[in-house]
Every structure is written in structure tokens, then in C-alpha cells.
Design a protein around this motif. Structure first.
Motif, PDB file in Angstrom:
ATOM      1  N   UNK A  59       0.821  -1.203   0.000  1.00  0.00           N
ATOM      2  CA  UNK A  59       0.000   0.000   0.000  1.00  0.00           C
ATOM      3  C   UNK A  59       0.859   1.259   0.000  1.00  0.00           C
ATOM      4  N   UNK A  60       2.117   1.173  -0.469  1.00  0.00           N
ATOM      5  CA  UNK A  60       2.983   2.345  -0.486  1.00  0.00           C
ATOM      6  C   UNK A  60       2.573   3.281  -1.618  1.00  0.00           C
ATOM      7  N   UNK A  61       2.477   4.554  -1.291  1.00  0.00           N
ATOM      8  CA  UNK A  61       2.127   5.568  -2.275  1.00  0.00           C
ATOM      9  C   UNK A  61       3.208   6.636  -2.234  1.00  0.00           C
ATOM     10  N   UNK A  62       3.774   6.999  -3.393  1.00  0.00           N
ATOM     11  CA  UNK A  62       4.832   7.983  -3.457  1.00  0.00           C
ATOM     12  C   UNK A  62       4.365   9.207  -4.220  1.00  0.00           C
ATOM     13  N   UNK A  63       4.785  10.375  -3.745  1.00  0.00           N
ATOM     14  CA  UNK A  63       4.502  11.621  -4.440  1.00  0.00           C
ATOM     15  C   UNK A  63       5.738  12.025  -5.222  1.00  0.00           C
ATOM     16  N   UNK A  64       5.536  12.695  -6.346  1.00  0.00           N
ATOM     17  CA  UNK A  64       6.682  13.174  -7.118  1.00  0.00           C
ATOM     18  C   UNK A  64       6.741  14.692  -7.143  1.00  0.00           C
ATOM     19  N   UNK A  65       5.978  15.367  -6.314  1.00  0.00           N
ATOM     20  CA  UNK A  65       5.991  16.829  -6.319  1.00  0.00           C
ATOM     21  C   UNK A  65       7.315  17.387  -5.842  1.00  0.00           C
ATOM     22  N   UNK A  66       8.069  16.639  -5.062  1.00  0.00           N
ATOM     23  CA  UNK A  66       9.358  17.101  -4.574  1.00  0.00           C
ATOM     24  C   UNK A  66      10.511  16.590  -5.408  1.00  0.00           C
ATOM     25  N   UNK A  67      10.240  16.063  -6.585  1.00  0.00           N
ATOM     26  CA  UNK A  67      11.300  15.515  -7.418  1.00  0.00           C
ATOM     27  C   UNK A  67      12.199  16.620  -7.945  1.00  0.00           C
ATOM     28  N   UNK A  68      13.478  16.294  -8.098  1.00  0.00           N
ATOM     29  CA  UNK A  68      14.424  17.259  -8.641  1.00  0.00           C
ATOM     30  C   UNK A  68      14.155  17.453 -10.123  1.00  0.00           C
ATOM     31  N   UNK A  69      14.587  18.610 -10.647  1.00  0.00           N
ATOM     32  CA  UNK A  69      14.419  18.855 -12.072  1.00  0.00           C
ATOM     33  C   UNK A  69      15.373  17.966 -12.852  1.00  0.00           C
ATOM     34  N   UNK A  70      15.087  17.749 -14.122  1.00  0.00           N
ATOM     35  CA  UNK A  70      15.898  16.877 -14.951  1.00  0.00           C
ATOM     36  C   UNK A  70      17.289  17.433 -15.182  1.00  0.00           C
ATOM     37  N   UNK A  71      18.220  16.544 -15.553  1.00  0.00           N
ATOM     38  CA  UNK A  71      19.606  16.939 -15.750  1.00  0.00           C
ATOM     39  C   UNK A  71      19.749  17.931 -16.900  1.00  0.00           C
ATOM     40  N   UNK A  72      19.064  17.704 -18.011  1.00  0.00           N
ATOM     41  CA  UNK A  72      19.162  18.619 -19.155  1.00  0.00           C
ATOM     42  C   UNK A  72      18.644  20.004 -18.786  1.00  0.00           C
ATOM     43  N   UNK A  73      17.563  20.051 -18.032  1.00  0.00           N
ATOM     44  CA  UNK A  73      16.996  21.327 -17.589  1.00  0.00           C
ATOM     45  C   UNK A  73      17.945  22.045 -16.629  1.00  0.00           C
ATOM     46  N   UNK A  74      18.601  21.283 -15.763  1.00  0.00           N
ATOM     47  CA  UNK A  74      19.549  21.849 -14.825  1.00  0.00           C
ATOM     48  C   UNK A  74      20.765  22.429 -15.551  1.00  0.00           C
ATOM     49  N   UNK A  75      21.303  21.689 -16.508  1.00  0.00           N
ATOM     50  CA  UNK A  75      22.462  22.156 -17.277  1.00  0.00           C
ATOM     51  C   UNK A  75      22.094  23.409 -18.069  1.00  0.00           C
ATOM     52  N   UNK A  76      20.920  23.419 -18.660  1.00  0.00           N
ATOM     53  CA  UNK A  76      20.471  24.583 -19.423  1.00  0.00           C
ATOM     54  C   UNK A  76      20.388  25.822 -18.531  1.00  0.00           C
ATOM     55  N   UNK A  77      19.876  25.672 -17.323  1.00  0.00           N
ATOM     56  CA  UNK A  77      19.788  26.794 -16.395  1.00  0.00           C
ATOM     57  C   UNK A  77      21.151  27.296 -15.968  1.00  0.00           C
TER      58      UNK A  77
END
Length: 111
Positions: A7-25
Motif C-alpha cells: 500500500x505504499x504511495x509515493x509523491x513526485x511533487x518534490x522531485x528534482x528537475x531533470x539533468x538537461x533542464x539543470x544544465x540549461x539553467x
């Protein structure tokens, strides 16, 4: 993400941004810093005979900004300290009442 049997439920709202997006920034921050550096060096060269103090300040900014720009650009994928928890507890389901409790008493007798 849900496990089939659990019954484990995970949220992804706290997920880090993607690597390509991070490099672009980070590249964008570096280009902006280097553009400011270029403008300050041009200002220092053009103001040298007009306003010497402003030209010296612009030259110092132009000399120090590459180091600052590299530090800012490399300050990328550190883990923020205040990320929300990725685990969300499943909702509590109320227990079903027994036949005795539905009739009015815990022992099965009505008053």
C-alpha cells in the motif's frame, strides 16, 4: 509509484528537475554573467579617460566576475534541505462493524 501487493504511495511533487533542464539553467546563468563582464570591461575601456573611478570599479567587476560566474554556474545539483517527504501514508480505512455492534450492543444484547 504503487506496489502491486503493498500500500505504499509515493509523491513526485518534490522531485528534482531533470539533468538537461539543470544544465540549461546553469549555462544561462553563466552566459548572463559573462555578458555583464563583457559590458563592464567595455565600460572600463570607454570611461578610462572620462571618469577614472567608475572605470576602475568596472574593471574590478570585470576581473572578479569570471570567478563568481563559475561558482554560480557550478552550484547546481545540490539536494535542497527542505524537500517534502516522498512517502505518503495510505489512508486509514475504518474497520467494519460486527453484527453485534450494528444491533446496538457490544455483547449482542439489546437493552
Amino acid at each position: 509509484m504503487r506496489k502491486h501487493g503493498g500500500t505504499e504511495v509515493f509523491r513526485i511533487t518534490g522531485a528534482r528537475q531533470g539533468l538537461a533542464e539543470d544544465v540549461r539553467g546553469r549555462q544561462r546563468r553563466y552566459v548572463i554573467s559573462m555578458s555583464i563582464r563583457t559590458l563592464s570591461v567595455i565600460a572600463a575601456a570607454s570611461l578610462w579617460n572620462v571618469e577614472r573611478y567608475v572605470a576602475v570599479v568596472a574593471l574590478v567587476v570585470g576581473a572578479l566576475l569570471p570567478y563568481v560566474a563559475v561558482v554560480i554556474a557550478n552550484a547546481g545539483r545540490e539536494t535542497p534541505k527542505s524537500l517534502p517527504s516522498t512517502f505518503m501514508a495510505p489512508p486509514v480505512r475504518p474497520a467494519l462493524e460486527s453484527d453485534a455492534e450494528r444491533r446496538g450492543g457490544a455483547d449482542g444484547h439489546t437493552a
